[in-house]
Design a protein around this motif. Sequence first.
Motif, PDB file in Angstrom:
ATOM      1  N   ARG A   1     -92.661 -34.967  -1.893  1.00 37.00           N
ATOM      2  CA  ARG A   1     -93.848 -34.343  -2.376  1.00 37.00           C
ATOM      3  C   ARG A   1     -93.880 -34.575  -3.824  1.00 37.00           C
ATOM      4  N   PRO A   2     -94.994 -34.608  -4.244  1.00 35.66           N
ATOM      5  CA  PRO A   2     -95.482 -34.901  -5.732  1.00 35.66           C
ATOM      6  C   PRO A   2     -94.938 -33.600  -6.538  1.00 35.66           C
ATOM      7  N   PRO A   3     -94.710 -33.877  -7.898  1.00 30.10           N
ATOM      8  CA  PRO A   3     -94.182 -32.787  -8.570  1.00 30.10           C
ATOM      9  C   PRO A   3     -95.264 -32.089  -8.787  1.00 30.10           C
ATOM     10  N   HIS A   4     -95.296 -31.009  -9.634  1.00 30.54           N
ATOM     11  CA  HIS A   4     -96.022 -29.867 -10.124  1.00 30.54           C
ATOM     12  C   HIS A   4     -96.211 -28.844  -8.809  1.00 30.54           C
ATOM     13  N   ARG A   5     -95.053 -28.179  -8.493  1.00 36.67           N
ATOM     14  CA  ARG A   5     -95.255 -27.713  -7.152  1.00 36.67           C
ATOM     15  C   ARG A   5     -95.457 -26.055  -7.934  1.00 36.67           C
ATOM     16  N   ARG A   6     -96.264 -25.123  -7.130  1.00 32.35           N
ATOM     17  CA  ARG A   6     -96.496 -23.988  -7.600  1.00 32.35           C
ATOM     18  C   ARG A   6     -95.411 -23.061  -8.172  1.00 32.35           C
ATOM     19  N   ARG A   7     -95.428 -22.219  -8.921  1.00 30.52           N
ATOM     20  CA  ARG A   7     -94.122 -21.436  -9.493  1.00 30.52           C
ATOM     21  C   ARG A   7     -94.494 -20.162  -8.542  1.00 30.52           C
ATOM     22  N   PRO A   8     -93.454 -19.836  -7.703  1.00 36.25           N
ATOM     23  CA  PRO A   8     -93.613 -18.514  -6.905  1.00 36.25           C
ATOM     24  C   PRO A   8     -93.879 -17.419  -7.672  1.00 36.25           C
ATOM     25  N   PRO A   9     -94.758 -16.398  -7.277  1.00 35.87           N
ATOM     26  CA  PRO A   9     -94.827 -15.092  -7.938  1.00 35.87           C
ATOM     27  C   PRO A   9     -93.623 -14.030  -7.776  1.00 35.87           C
ATOM     28  N   PRO A  10     -93.037 -13.617  -8.756  1.00 38.31           N
ATOM     29  CA  PRO A  10     -92.012 -12.891  -8.660  1.00 38.31           C
ATOM     30  C   PRO A  10     -91.917 -11.753  -7.499  1.00 38.31           C
ATOM     31  N   GLU A  11     -93.017 -11.167  -7.236  1.00 40.41           N
ATOM     32  CA  GLU A  11     -92.928 -10.242  -6.210  1.00 40.41           C
ATOM     33  C   GLU A  11     -92.733 -10.753  -4.842  1.00 40.41           C
ATOM     34  N   LEU A  12     -92.725 -12.338  -4.671  1.00 44.50           N
ATOM     35  CA  LEU A  12     -92.247 -12.725  -3.277  1.00 44.50           C
ATOM     36  C   LEU A  12     -90.706 -12.694  -3.026  1.00 44.50           C
ATOM     37  N   THR A  13     -89.913 -12.365  -3.861  1.00 45.67           N
ATOM     38  CA  THR A  13     -88.493 -12.235  -3.773  1.00 45.67           C
ATOM     39  C   THR A  13     -88.300 -10.929  -2.897  1.00 45.67           C
ATOM     40  N   VAL A  14     -87.444 -11.205  -1.904  1.00 51.76           N
ATOM     41  CA  VAL A  14     -87.265  -9.897  -1.038  1.00 51.76           C
ATOM     42  C   VAL A  14     -85.806  -9.528  -1.152  1.00 51.76           C
ATOM     43  N   THR A  15     -85.696  -8.262  -1.292  1.00 52.58           N
ATOM     44  CA  THR A  15     -84.171  -7.782  -1.697  1.00 52.58           C
ATOM     45  C   THR A  15     -84.076  -6.321  -0.762  1.00 52.58           C
ATOM     46  N   THR A  16     -83.107  -6.464  -0.115  1.00 50.67           N
ATOM     47  CA  THR A  16     -82.598  -5.138   0.590  1.00 50.67           C
ATOM     48  C   THR A  16     -81.509  -4.775   0.330  1.00 50.67           C
ATOM     49  N   THR A  17     -80.930  -3.537   0.768  1.00 51.19           N
ATOM     50  CA  THR A  17     -79.694  -2.926   0.516  1.00 51.19           C
ATOM     51  C   THR A  17     -79.104  -2.415   1.979  1.00 51.19           C
ATOM     52  N   PHE A  18     -77.760  -2.353   2.015  1.00 47.85           N
ATOM     53  CA  PHE A  18     -77.048  -1.954   3.104  1.00 47.85           C
ATOM     54  C   PHE A  18     -76.088  -0.816   3.016  1.00 47.85           C
ATOM     55  N   ASP A  19     -76.413   0.417   4.100  1.00 46.86           N
ATOM     56  CA  ASP A  19     -75.642   1.186   3.994  1.00 46.86           C
ATOM     57  C   ASP A  19     -75.284   1.794   5.242  1.00 46.86           C
ATOM     58  N   PRO A  20     -74.140   1.668   5.837  1.00 50.28           N
ATOM     59  CA  PRO A  20     -72.728   0.876   5.394  1.00 50.28           C
ATOM     60  C   PRO A  20     -72.932  -0.520   5.015  1.00 50.28           C
ATOM     61  N   PRO A  21     -72.094  -1.063   3.980  1.00 53.33           N
ATOM     62  CA  PRO A  21     -72.149  -2.441   3.555  1.00 53.33           C
ATOM     63  C   PRO A  21     -72.090  -3.425   4.896  1.00 53.33           C
ATOM     64  N   LEU A  22     -72.613  -4.586   4.902  1.00 57.48           N
ATOM     65  CA  LEU A  22     -72.424  -5.546   5.974  1.00 57.48           C
ATOM     66  C   LEU A  22     -71.141  -6.312   5.837  1.00 57.48           C
ATOM     67  N   ASP A  23     -70.308  -6.112   7.149  1.00 59.94           N
ATOM     68  CA  ASP A  23     -69.196  -6.840   6.704  1.00 59.94           C
ATOM     69  C   ASP A  23     -68.783  -7.687   8.268  1.00 59.94           C
ATOM     70  N   ARG A  24     -69.771  -7.684   9.311  1.00 58.04           N
ATOM     71  CA  ARG A  24     -69.871  -8.351  10.242  1.00 58.04           C
ATOM     72  C   ARG A  24     -70.828  -9.606  10.508  1.00 58.04           C
ATOM     73  N   VAL A  25     -70.484 -10.442  11.020  1.00 61.02           N
ATOM     74  CA  VAL A  25     -71.649 -11.602  11.235  1.00 61.02           C
ATOM     75  C   VAL A  25     -72.514 -11.512  12.229  1.00 61.02           C
ATOM     76  N   ASP A  26     -72.372 -10.598  13.360  1.00 57.26           N
ATOM     77  CA  ASP A  26     -73.205 -10.221  14.285  1.00 57.26           C
ATOM     78  C   ASP A  26     -74.202  -9.232  13.716  1.00 57.26           C
ATOM     79  N   ALA A  27     -73.829  -8.405  12.993  1.00 56.76           N
ATOM     80  CA  ALA A  27     -74.904  -7.678  12.197  1.00 56.76           C
ATOM     81  C   ALA A  27     -75.690  -8.225  11.222  1.00 56.76           C
ATOM     82  N   ALA A  28     -75.130  -9.203  10.597  1.00 54.59           N
ATOM     83  CA  ALA A  28     -75.913 -10.117   9.688  1.00 54.59           C
ATOM     84  C   ALA A  28     -76.929 -11.023  10.315  1.00 54.59           C
TER      85      ALA A  28
END
Length: 545
Positions: free
Chosen positions: A240-267
Amino acid sequence: MSTVDTPRDGAQDVPPRMLTLWCPDWPAVAACLADGTPLHLPAAVFHANRVVACTAVARAAGIRRGMRRRDAQSRCPELNVFPPDADRDARLFEPVAAAVEQLVVGVEVVRPGLVAVPAGGASGYFGGELRLAELLVEHVSQHTGVECQIGVADGLFAATLAAHRAQLVERTRTPDFLAPLPVTELDQPHADRAELVDLLRRLGLRTLGAFAGLAERDVAARFGRAGMIAHRLARGLDERPPHRRRPPPELTVTTTFDPPLDRVDAAAFMARTLAERFHGGLARHGLACTRLGIYATTENGEELSRVWRCAEPLTPQGIADRVRWQFDGWLRAAPDERPTAGVERLRLVPEETVEGHSLQLGLWREGTGVLGGLADEHGPAAERAGRALVRVQGLLGPDSVFTAVLDGGRGPAECVRLVPWGDPRAPQSPPDMPWPGRLPAPSPATVYAQPLPARVLDAAGAEVRITRRRELSAPPHRVAVGDGPLREVLDWAGPWLVDAHWWTPGGDGVRTRVQAVLAGEPETAVLLTRVGGSSPQWTVEGVYD
C-alpha cells in the motif's frame, strides 16, 4: 521508520528498510518440537493429504511441497507425519520473537516463522546490517536452538525473499534483486495469489521483472485490485502507498478480567467477543487494521506486548486468531519465561489502518451456513443460533459446543470432524476428492468412538474370514454384537476393502467393511468392519437408522 514521498510524475515511493528473520520449514519444525521428535529425522506437515511443509531431511529424501501423502510415504517410509496446527506454530514461535526483541525494538510478527523489524536504527547501533544479522542469528540459535536466516531489503516483501536466500540487498537495489525471481514468489503464505500467479504464467509473464514492466493502467484494467497489489510488490514497493490514516485513539479496545485470565481456552473464548467489538469500532470509521498491537498487564504488574503485521486487512476471525495465538505463546511458555500471574488487563491497538472498503461483502452472499443447515450464514436464523451457542459456551465453557465439519476419507469416522464453536471450520481433507474404497452413501447415523466387538459366522458356523484374493470366505449368515445373541443376517452388501497404512511397520493391513441387516425386533442395520494386522477381528463400526 520513515518513507520518502515523491511527486506523482512517475517517481516511486520508497519503502522503508526492513530486516526479516525467517525460520525455514517452521510448521514442520514446530510439529517436531511439540511432539518431541528429533529434528534430524524426516518430518512433514500435511493438509488435505498434501505436503504443506517438510524438514530439510525430508526434502533430501525427495519430499516436496504439494506432494500427495501416499507418494511421500512411499519415497520415505520412516517419514513422521503431522497435521497442521496454527495454534501450535504460533505458541512455539513466541520464544523466537522474544529472543529477537531482546536485541532490537519494533519486532512485528508477520506469521509464525517470520518476524520483521526496522533495519535503520538497529543497524546503526550495532555497526551495520551485516553485523546486526550475524548477532541475531547467533542470539536466536543460542536462546531457542532454532536455525534461522536473515534478509534485508527495501520493503517487507523483498526482505522476506531476501531472507529465503540469506541475502542483504543493497539500498535502492531492490528492483534489480526482484527482477529475475520467478513470478511464483508472489504466492506467499496467507497471500492467496495462486490463481493470479497461474494466470500470469499462462500469459508468459514468468519473472517478477516481466510483470513489473507492465503499465499500472493495464494491470489495473486486467487484474483488478489484487493485481495492483502484486504489481507494486514486483516493482519493489510496499503493498500500500504511504500516508495511511492515523487511527483515532478511541478505536483502542481495553478490557479487564476478574478473575485474571490464566487459561488458554478461556482466552480463546474471550478473543472472539473482543475481536468483534474491535473490528466493529474500526468499521464504523470506514477503517480496517493491518498492524495489530496486543498489550497485556498481569496481576503482578508485568507488561506483555506483541505486534502482528498482516498482508491483508484483518477480519474479526483473523483478530481473534492472533489474540488466541499470543495468549497461547504467553501462557504456555517455559516456566522461567511465562507470566507469574494471570492477565488482568488487555488492550488491542490498531497500530496501522487502511480504508476498509476492501472488506465489504456482497449484498447477497451464498454459503452453506455456519451450522451446516442454514442457507445463509449471515441471516437472522444463523445469527440467533450463534448467539444461543455463545450463551451456552458462556455457561458451560468454550469446549461445551461443537459443530460438525465434513472431511474427506474412506470410513465414516474420518468423514466427520467435530469443531468447537467459533473455531475455523475449513475441511482438512477435501470431501469431494476421489477416495478409492470409500464407503458408499448413506453413512451410519451412529458411529462409535470405540467400535463394538462382533462375531460374524457363515452358514456352517465358522468365522467369516478374508481370503488371499481379498474376498469373503463365505457369505455372512449370523452376527453377534458384543455379548449379545447371534442374529440372522437378512441382507448384506459389500465388501469394501481399504489397504490401510501398508507402508508403516505394524500397520492395520486390509480393512474390510460390510453392511448387514440383522433380524430381530426391530431389524437393525449395522456396519461391520474387519481390521487386519496380527490379530484380525470383526467389529461394529456404526449403526444405521
